[in-house]
Design a protein around this motif. Structure first.
Motif, PDB file in Angstrom:
ATOM      1  N   ALA A   1      85.671   7.988  29.629  1.00 35.10           N
ATOM      2  CA  ALA A   1      86.387   8.948  30.484  1.00 35.10           C
ATOM      3  C   ALA A   1      85.971  10.375  30.154  1.00 35.10           C
ATOM      4  N   ALA A   2      85.736  10.657  28.875  1.00 36.10           N
ATOM      5  CA  ALA A   2      85.288  11.996  28.475  1.00 36.10           C
ATOM      6  C   ALA A   2      83.882  12.264  29.002  1.00 36.10           C
ATOM      7  N   ASP A   3      82.996  11.274  28.898  1.00 38.21           N
ATOM      8  CA  ASP A   3      81.634  11.429  29.427  1.00 38.21           C
ATOM      9  C   ASP A   3      81.670  11.725  30.933  1.00 38.21           C
ATOM     10  N   ASP A   4      82.509  10.976  31.650  1.00 43.39           N
ATOM     11  CA  ASP A   4      82.617  11.155  33.102  1.00 43.39           C
ATOM     12  C   ASP A   4      83.145  12.551  33.439  1.00 43.39           C
ATOM     13  N   TYR A   5      84.142  12.992  32.698  1.00 47.23           N
ATOM     14  CA  TYR A   5      84.744  14.311  32.948  1.00 47.23           C
ATOM     15  C   TYR A   5      83.719  15.427  32.709  1.00 47.23           C
TER      16      TYR A   5
ATOM     17  N   VAL B   1     103.839  12.214  24.770  1.00 43.33           N
ATOM     18  CA  VAL B   1     105.280  12.198  25.003  1.00 43.33           C
ATOM     19  C   VAL B   1     105.893  13.574  24.710  1.00 43.33           C
ATOM     20  N   ILE B   2     105.267  14.316  23.791  1.00 44.03           N
ATOM     21  CA  ILE B   2     105.716  15.667  23.449  1.00 44.03           C
ATOM     22  C   ILE B   2     104.484  16.558  23.332  1.00 44.03           C
ATOM     23  N   ALA B   3     104.588  17.784  23.858  1.00 49.04           N
ATOM     24  CA  ALA B   3     103.473  18.731  23.775  1.00 49.04           C
ATOM     25  C   ALA B   3     104.015  20.149  23.619  1.00 49.04           C
ATOM     26  N   SER B   4     103.138  21.038  23.242  1.00 47.28           N
ATOM     27  CA  SER B   4     103.505  22.441  23.064  1.00 47.28           C
ATOM     28  C   SER B   4     104.062  23.024  24.364  1.00 47.28           C
ATOM     29  N   PRO B   5     105.155  23.780  24.285  1.00 47.78           N
ATOM     30  CA  PRO B   5     105.690  24.407  25.504  1.00 47.78           C
ATOM     31  C   PRO B   5     104.715  25.401  26.120  1.00 47.78           C
ATOM     32  N   TYR B   6     103.887  26.014  25.293  1.00 50.43           N
ATOM     33  CA  TYR B   6     102.889  26.965  25.806  1.00 50.43           C
ATOM     34  C   TYR B   6     101.862  26.230  26.670  1.00 50.43           C
ATOM     35  N   ALA B   7     101.428  25.064  26.202  1.00 47.43           N
ATOM     36  CA  ALA B   7     100.474  24.264  26.980  1.00 47.43           C
ATOM     37  C   ALA B   7     101.129  23.745  28.260  1.00 47.43           C
ATOM     38  N   LEU B   8     102.388  23.350  28.162  1.00 50.50           N
ATOM     39  CA  LEU B   8     103.097  22.837  29.338  1.00 50.50           C
ATOM     40  C   LEU B   8     103.281  23.905  30.409  1.00 50.50           C
ATOM     41  N   ASN B   9     103.268  25.173  30.011  1.00 47.60           N
ATOM     42  CA  ASN B   9     103.415  26.275  30.964  1.00 47.60           C
ATOM     43  C   ASN B   9     102.083  26.738  31.558  1.00 47.60           C
ATOM     44  N   ASN B  10     100.999  26.094  31.172  1.00 50.99           N
ATOM     45  CA  ASN B  10      99.686  26.453  31.692  1.00 50.99           C
ATOM     46  C   ASN B  10      99.649  26.126  33.196  1.00 50.99           C
ATOM     47  N   PRO B  11      99.412  27.129  34.044  1.00 50.76           N
ATOM     48  CA  PRO B  11      99.445  26.870  35.497  1.00 50.76           C
ATOM     49  C   PRO B  11      98.409  25.851  35.962  1.00 50.76           C
ATOM     50  N   TYR B  12      97.311  25.703  35.219  1.00 49.30           N
ATOM     51  CA  TYR B  12      96.276  24.745  35.618  1.00 49.30           C
ATOM     52  C   TYR B  12      96.687  23.301  35.333  1.00 49.30           C
ATOM     53  N   LEU B  13      97.731  23.123  34.503  1.00 51.89           N
ATOM     54  CA  LEU B  13      98.166  21.776  34.145  1.00 51.89           C
ATOM     55  C   LEU B  13      99.469  21.369  34.820  1.00 51.89           C
ATOM     56  N   LYS B  14     100.054  22.270  35.608  1.00 54.14           N
ATOM     57  CA  LYS B  14     101.412  22.060  36.119  1.00 54.14           C
ATOM     58  C   LYS B  14     101.574  20.779  36.933  1.00 54.14           C
ATOM     59  N   ASP B  15     100.528  20.311  37.577  1.00 58.67           N
ATOM     60  CA  ASP B  15     100.635  19.103  38.403  1.00 58.67           C
ATOM     61  C   ASP B  15     100.510  17.816  37.592  1.00 58.67           C
ATOM     62  N   TYR B  16     100.295  17.927  36.286  1.00 58.22           N
ATOM     63  CA  TYR B  16     100.007  16.745  35.471  1.00 58.22           C
ATOM     64  C   TYR B  16     100.994  16.515  34.333  1.00 58.22           C
ATOM     65  N   VAL B  17     101.986  17.394  34.187  1.00 55.86           N
ATOM     66  CA  VAL B  17     102.806  17.371  32.968  1.00 55.86           C
ATOM     67  C   VAL B  17     104.215  16.805  33.151  1.00 55.86           C
TER      68      VAL B  17
ATOM     69  N   LEU C   1      96.780  19.551  24.789  1.00 60.89           N
ATOM     70  CA  LEU C   1      97.308  18.850  25.953  1.00 60.89           C
ATOM     71  C   LEU C   1      96.258  18.653  27.043  1.00 60.89           C
ATOM     72  N   GLY C   2      95.506  19.695  27.376  1.00 59.41           N
ATOM     73  CA  GLY C   2      94.498  19.594  28.439  1.00 59.41           C
ATOM     74  C   GLY C   2      93.461  18.523  28.167  1.00 59.41           C
ATOM     75  N   GLU C   3      93.057  18.405  26.913  1.00 57.59           N
ATOM     76  CA  GLU C   3      92.054  17.397  26.553  1.00 57.59           C
ATOM     77  C   GLU C   3      92.592  15.984  26.796  1.00 57.59           C
ATOM     78  N   PHE C   4      93.850  15.753  26.409  1.00 60.94           N
ATOM     79  CA  PHE C   4      94.442  14.428  26.637  1.00 60.94           C
ATOM     80  C   PHE C   4      94.591  14.131  28.130  1.00 60.94           C
ATOM     81  N   LEU C   5      95.094  15.100  28.870  1.00 58.62           N
ATOM     82  CA  LEU C   5      95.294  14.888  30.304  1.00 58.62           C
ATOM     83  C   LEU C   5      93.976  14.642  31.031  1.00 58.62           C
TER      84      LEU C   5
END
Length: 198
Positions: free
Chosen positions: A157-161, A72-88, A61-65
């Motif tokens: 986008a990956a190069d920029d990141y 449209v669907i992602a792992s619940p464990y990834a969705l609970n990652n506090p570093y991703l909470k503003d993007y999910v 999930l983090g790589e896509f974000l």
């Protein structure tokens, strides 16, 4: 003579329309699908859409974000990652109650691409949509990130990141060095079967 020409033109028009329809396959949402491309995966060559829009990922999930792509669907464990909470927001958590419930959910979502870390589920997923299996730990993180970005046409986008990430490292390097001093630090991820060194 004119009647024969008109009939011939009508037949040619129908034939041209038929070819046009055959060249365009329907996408899960009922529209025309995008062009397809062949990618090399850890399960061999797989044909996927050039620009997939309905992606399911059970791990990355983090790589896509990071390249501004929201599955449209992602792992619940990834969705609970506090570093991703503003993007999910809007991403549906993967139903992990059972294998059957997961497959039902995936099929109902009508994805055009599934990206998985789970080799055991590859065959089942690939019957639902084009599926890319990425073997865990096979590549360095940066290479995996670039590969995932390439699946969705986001190489720049990956190069920029990565460039921004490296700039951030440089800006914080001295701060960390002052804290650590002469000590050697290791970052470990401990699992029941194995230990990862970062």
């Amino acid at each position: 003579m004119h009647i024969h020409i008109r009939k011939l033109l009508a037949i040619l028009a129908v034939f041209a329309m038929t070819l046009g329809f055959a060249a365009c396959s329907a996408s899960p949402d009922g529209g025309e699908s995008t062009k397809m491309k062949t990618v090399q995966t850890d399960k061999g060559e797989v044909e996927i859409p050039e620009h997939p829009t309905r992606i399911i990922s059970d791990y990355y999930l983090g790589e896509f974000l990071a390249v501004d792509v929201k599955p449209v669907i992602a792992s619940p464990y990834a969705l609970n990652n506090p570093y991703l909470k503003d993007y999910v927001e809007g991403i549906e958590p993967m139903n992990i109650t059972s294998s059957e419930s997961t497959l039902e959910q995936f099929a109902e979502a009508k994805p055009d691409l599934i990206v998985t870390i789970t080799e055991a589920d590859y065959e089942k997923y690939s019957k639902i949509a084009p599926t890319v299996y990425i073997q865990d730990g096979k590549r360095p993180d940066e290479e995996t990130f670039r590969y995932i970005a390439s699946l969705v046409g986001k190489e720049q986008a990956a190069d920029d990141y990565i460039a921004k990430f490296n700039d951030k490292i440089e800006s914080r390097k001295q701060e960390i060095q002052d804290i650590v001093g002469n000590q050697t630090v290791s970052i470990l991820e401990v699992w029941p079967q194995e230990i990862y060194t970062m």
